[in-house]
Design a protein around this motif. Structure first.
Motif, PDB file in Angstrom:
ATOM      1  N   ARG A  96      -8.339   3.588  -3.149  1.00  0.00           N
ATOM      2  CA  ARG A  96      -7.870   2.551  -4.070  1.00  0.00           C
ATOM      3  C   ARG A  96      -8.985   2.199  -5.062  1.00  0.00           C
TER       4      ARG A  96
ATOM      5  N   VAL B 132       0.917   4.185  -2.901  1.00  0.00           N
ATOM      6  CA  VAL B 132       0.599   5.590  -2.631  1.00  0.00           C
ATOM      7  C   VAL B 132       1.806   6.480  -2.897  1.00  0.00           C
TER       8      VAL B 132
ATOM      9  N   ARG C 232       0.836  -1.205   0.000  1.00  0.00           N
ATOM     10  CA  ARG C 232       0.000   0.000   0.000  1.00  0.00           C
ATOM     11  C   ARG C 232       0.866   1.248   0.000  1.00  0.00           C
TER      12      ARG C 232
ATOM     13  N   TRP D 234      -4.119   3.853  -6.851  1.00  0.00           N
ATOM     14  CA  TRP D 234      -4.508   4.785  -5.790  1.00  0.00           C
ATOM     15  C   TRP D 234      -4.728   6.158  -6.417  1.00  0.00           C
TER      16      TRP D 234
END
Length: 449
Positions: free
Chosen positions: A168, A65, A61, A173
């Motif tokens: 997301r 990002v 993640r 993202w």
């Protein structure tokens, strides 16, 4: 007329002192403050914030990002408005999308040497109003920092807080918001390029390029500051020396909102001509990051040629001395010294530069002690600033300018008790504070004659 003063504050709080300027002009005392101290504090407190992740950020993640943030930075600094639009989630507030497009349009003309975003490793709980609005969509509210440096003027980048909300969509993202998140202390810093088109004037000064950032319509103030910044830097160096950057970034704000964004909440520039801001310096650093002199939106209307030059020299003195100035040092020394440098070699008489003190002298009511820090706020501010200036002028006249600068360096090392201040003054000048004030009071009549 009230003005602002120099906060030397503890990060991340900004606590400027209210002040009156010499001569009754509304000018800001240089704010040698850690208004941007987030740039140097990686372990910011999360008190009062609902922390979402107790464990380290999920690597996948975080990577996704960070890639989004890198694309955001590239699109913005290159002025690629279409790319910016493609990075904003379709369900985001249209005003947020418009703001990002404008930011790309306005930032692209600024000579950045560095421009980027970076995650800090913290996140906060996404408020229910967002989770309900994005029902079924994975949202994340990481804490990020905006990193930037101006080409030539900044030795290293400064970092500012960004309150971020992302969503997301499949493997991607997208940006949702950079507004403050309710219930947290997360905020987003806004630069001049968030407040309108930016004009850039670069001039060569003793230490390299100095930059004046302004907006269309501010050309008279911008051009005057561009002419004056080089001579002002030389003026400060003649007494402080060359051990500082000897260049500056000056920002002319166009609105109270912009001034407050750059200086700190609660200070809209209505009664302030200029404030200097800086990141908290690192030990041994000659040129702290994030140093800016920010002029208020009404400064051009309030300041004449003499007062504008004095304000610029005053703020530059705080910029020059910031690397050796510790928060909490005696205000009479910090502000008195900056005012002395600002008005050094002035041909205007003391009664013009210090009308409140002149009135006290005429009434046989000179202060009997050095101003306390509390005196630099409210109704006592005018006399406090003028007294501090006059005492420093006396020290320079009686002991020499080098002795005055040495006294500054000795006293600008942090908070001290009255006894400790007395000891430093006695060591440097050979007299204690009481004798210094008495000698100054005998010297003053010759200046107000």
């Amino acid at each position: 007329m009230p003005g602002s003063a120099s906060p030397v504050s503890t990060p991340p709080q900004v606590r400027p002192w209210e002040r009156f300027a010499l001569g009754g002009l509304v000018v800001a005392v240089a704010a040698v403050m850690g208004v941007a101290a987030l740039a140097r504090e990686d372990d910011q407190s999360t008190a009062g914030v609902a922390v979402a992740d107790a464990d380290p950020l999920d690597a996948e993640r975080a990577r996704g990002v960070q890639e989004l943030l890198d694309r955001w930075a590239t699109a913005t600094v290159s002025g690629d408005e279409a790319a910016v639009v493609g990075l904003v989630d379709d369900a985001a507030d249209p005003a947020f999308r418009d703001d990002q497009v404008n930011r790309a349009r306005w930032a692209s003309g600024v000579p950045f040497a560095d421009f980027g975003y970076e995650l800090t490793g913290e996140s906060v709980v996404v408020p229910p109003q967002w989770t309900e609005r994005f029902d079924g969509t994975e949202l994340w509210a990481p804490t990020a920092r905006f990193r930037h440096a101006l080409a030539g003027a900044d030795e290293q980048p400064t970092r500012k807080p960004v309150s971020l909300l992302v969503a997301r969509r499949g493997a991607d993202w997208l940006l949702v918001s950079d507004a403050p998140i309710p219930g947290t202390d997360r905020e987003t810093w806004r630069g001049p390029w968030d407040h309108g088109p930016v004009t850039v004037t670069t001039v060569q000064t003793a230490g390299g390029p100095s930059v004046v950032l302004a907006h269309p319509g501010d050309e008279p103030m911008r051009d005057a500051l561009a002419r004056e910044v080089g001579p002002a830097i030389d003026h400060v160096s003649r007494i402080w020396g060359d051990s500082w950057a000897r260049r500056a970034v000056v920002v002319v704000t166009a609105s109270h909102e912009e001034f407050s964004a750059l200086v700190g909440p609660g200070h809209d520039g209505a009664n302030i001509a200029a404030v200097a801001v800086s990141d908290a310096p690192l030990p041994g650093e000659v040129s702290p990051s994030g140093q800016r002199i920010v002029f208020g939106p009404t400064a051009d209307e309030r300041l004449g040629e003499h007062s504008r030059a004095g304000v610029l020299r005053h703020e530059l003195t705080h910029i020059a001395a910031r690397a050796v100035t510790v928060d909490g040092s005696p205000m009479w020394m910090l502000e008195g010294y900056a005012e002395y440098v600002a008005h050094r070699d002035e041909d205007r008489p003391a009664r013009v530069l210090a009308p409140e003190l002149a009135a006290r002298f005429a009434s046989d009511d000179l202060p009997g002690a050095l101003p306390s820090d509390a005196d630099f706020a409210g109704d006592s501010a005018a006399v406090a600033y003028e007294t501090a200036w006059s005492v420093c002028a006396y020290v320079a006249d009686r002991y020499g300018e080098r002795a005055l600068t040495d006294l500054y360096r000795a006293l600008a090392t942090g908070a001290r008790t009255d006894a400790e201040v007395d000891e430093v003054v006695r060591t440097r000048l050979g007299v204690g504070v009481a004798a210094l004030v008495e000698d100054w009071a005998r010297w003053v009549p010759g200046r107000f004659a």
